[in-house]
Structure formats: structure tokens, C-alpha cells
Design a protein around this motif. Structure first.
Motif, PDB file in Angstrom:
ATOM      1  N   TYR A  23       0.819  -1.212   0.000  1.00 24.60           N
ATOM      2  CA  TYR A  23       0.000   0.000   0.000  1.00 24.60           C
ATOM      3  C   TYR A  23       0.849   1.256   0.000  1.00 24.60           C
ATOM      4  N   GLU A  24       2.074   1.192   0.521  1.00 29.72           N
ATOM      5  CA  GLU A  24       2.987   2.337   0.425  1.00 29.72           C
ATOM      6  C   GLU A  24       3.336   2.604  -1.044  1.00 29.72           C
TER       7      GLU A  24
ATOM      8  N   TYR B  66       1.538   1.579  -3.683  1.00 36.68           N
ATOM      9  CA  TYR B  66       0.314   2.020  -4.352  1.00 36.68           C
ATOM     10  C   TYR B  66       0.075   3.512  -4.096  1.00 36.68           C
ATOM     11  N   THR B  67       0.336   3.953  -2.864  1.00 37.48           N
ATOM     12  CA  THR B  67       0.144   5.360  -2.513  1.00 37.48           C
ATOM     13  C   THR B  67       1.075   6.250  -3.323  1.00 37.48           C
ATOM     14  N   LYS B  68       2.345   5.858  -3.430  1.00 36.26           N
ATOM     15  CA  LYS B  68       3.308   6.648  -4.214  1.00 36.26           C
ATOM     16  C   LYS B  68       2.844   6.758  -5.671  1.00 36.26           C
TER      17      LYS B  68
ATOM     18  N   ARG C 142      -4.783   3.880  -7.230  1.00 40.93           N
ATOM     19  CA  ARG C 142      -5.787   4.630  -6.465  1.00 40.93           C
ATOM     20  C   ARG C 142      -6.996   3.734  -6.199  1.00 40.93           C
TER      21      ARG C 142
ATOM     22  N   LEU D  72      -6.193   1.378  -3.410  1.00 41.33           N
ATOM     23  CA  LEU D  72      -6.279   2.057  -2.116  1.00 41.33           C
ATOM     24  C   LEU D  72      -7.731   2.192  -1.677  1.00 41.33           C
TER      25      LEU D  72
ATOM     26  N   HIS E 244     -11.036   7.904  -2.643  1.00 34.69           N
ATOM     27  CA  HIS E 244     -10.031   7.309  -3.531  1.00 34.69           C
ATOM     28  C   HIS E 244     -10.664   6.904  -4.866  1.00 34.69           C
TER      29      HIS E 244
END
Length: 146
Positions: free
Chosen positions: A77-78, A80-82, A92, A95, A111
């Protein structure tokens, strides 16, 4: 020249999209390459460092499924967030799904609205279902359809 030769020429010139694509080829065993997850991860990491949003997503997928790396959903998820912060629609969407699984429907819908606005059709469907289930407003559904 064949496709792989052309791709490798772009990789040699540090083209982040070509590096990401070569990682995909190793991952999916295409163009005669044998599956090599470590090589794919290394290529995606290099591509991400050079600015490839797709590579950030691919690394996230690898961590999510534990392919080539130790499964680590937090790291997934880190990444995916970036990628999402740079406009990657599927990241997105992922997320949004993750927030929905944690019962954070407001965050999930936010999101998904972003991913819907950048063209991700599954996000629109998800928001439609959330609306029908009472977890998204009529206004949010209407916004997703724009």
C-alpha cells in the motif's frame, strides 16, 4: 532489430518506461525471457527511481502477492500510494478497495472518485454499488459518472 534488442537499447539509455517494461517481460516470461522475479524487482526498482509510476505499481503488486519479495501488505500500500499520488488509476482504485475492506467507506469513496475521474471504469462500478448499498451519496455517484 527485434523487439527485445530495441527494448534493451532504451534500457541502456535509462528510459524508465523501457526498464519497467523489461521487468514486466521477465515477470510474465515474454519475448523468450525466462521468469526471473529478482530481475523484475531490480528493474522495477530502477525504473521507479527514474520516475516510472507503473514500476511503483508493479512493486506494490509484488509485495501484495509476495512475488519476488516477502509478502508485505503495508509495503504494497505504500507503493500504491506513491503511484496513486502521481496519477496511477489502478493504484488509487486499490487504495479505495483497501479502505473499503477496513470499513472506511468515506476514504474508500474519495479514492475511488479520484480513480474514476482519471478513467478507471471499475471505480465507477464500485461507487455505484456503494451508492446502492447506502455507503456513497447520490452526489458522489453522479460525480463518478462525469
Amino acid at each position: 532489430a527485434d523487439s527485445l534488442t530495441m527494448i534493451r537499447a532504451r534500457v541502456a539509455k535509462k528510459d524508465p518506461d523501457a526498464i519497467d517494461f523489461l521487468g514486466d517481460l521477465y515477470f510474465h516470461e515474454r519475448l523468450g525471457l525466462q521468469k526471473d522475479m529478482q530481475k523484475a524487482i531490480d528493474l522495477w526498482t530502477e525504473a521507479a527511481e527514474l520516475g516510472s509510476i507503473g514500476a511503483l505499481y508493479n512493486i506494490g503488486v509484488a509485495y501484495y502477492h509476495g512475488e519476488g519479495v516477502q509478502e508485505n501488505r503495508v509495503k504494497a500500500y505504500e507503493f500504491y500510494t506513491k503511484a496513486a499520488m502521481q496519477g496511477h488509476a489502478v493504484s488509487r482504485y486499490n487504495l479505495g478497495c483497501h479502505e473499503g475492506q477496513k470499513w472506511n467507506y468515506d476514504r474508500a469513496v474519495r479514492h475511488l472518485l479520484i480513480s474514476a475521474k482519471i478513467g478507471h471504469k471499475d471505480s465507477v462500478e464500485f461507487i455505484k454499488k456503494a451508492f446502492m448499498g447506502g455507503m456513497a451519496t447520490k452526489e458522489q455517484y453522479a460525480e463518478a459518472l462525469k
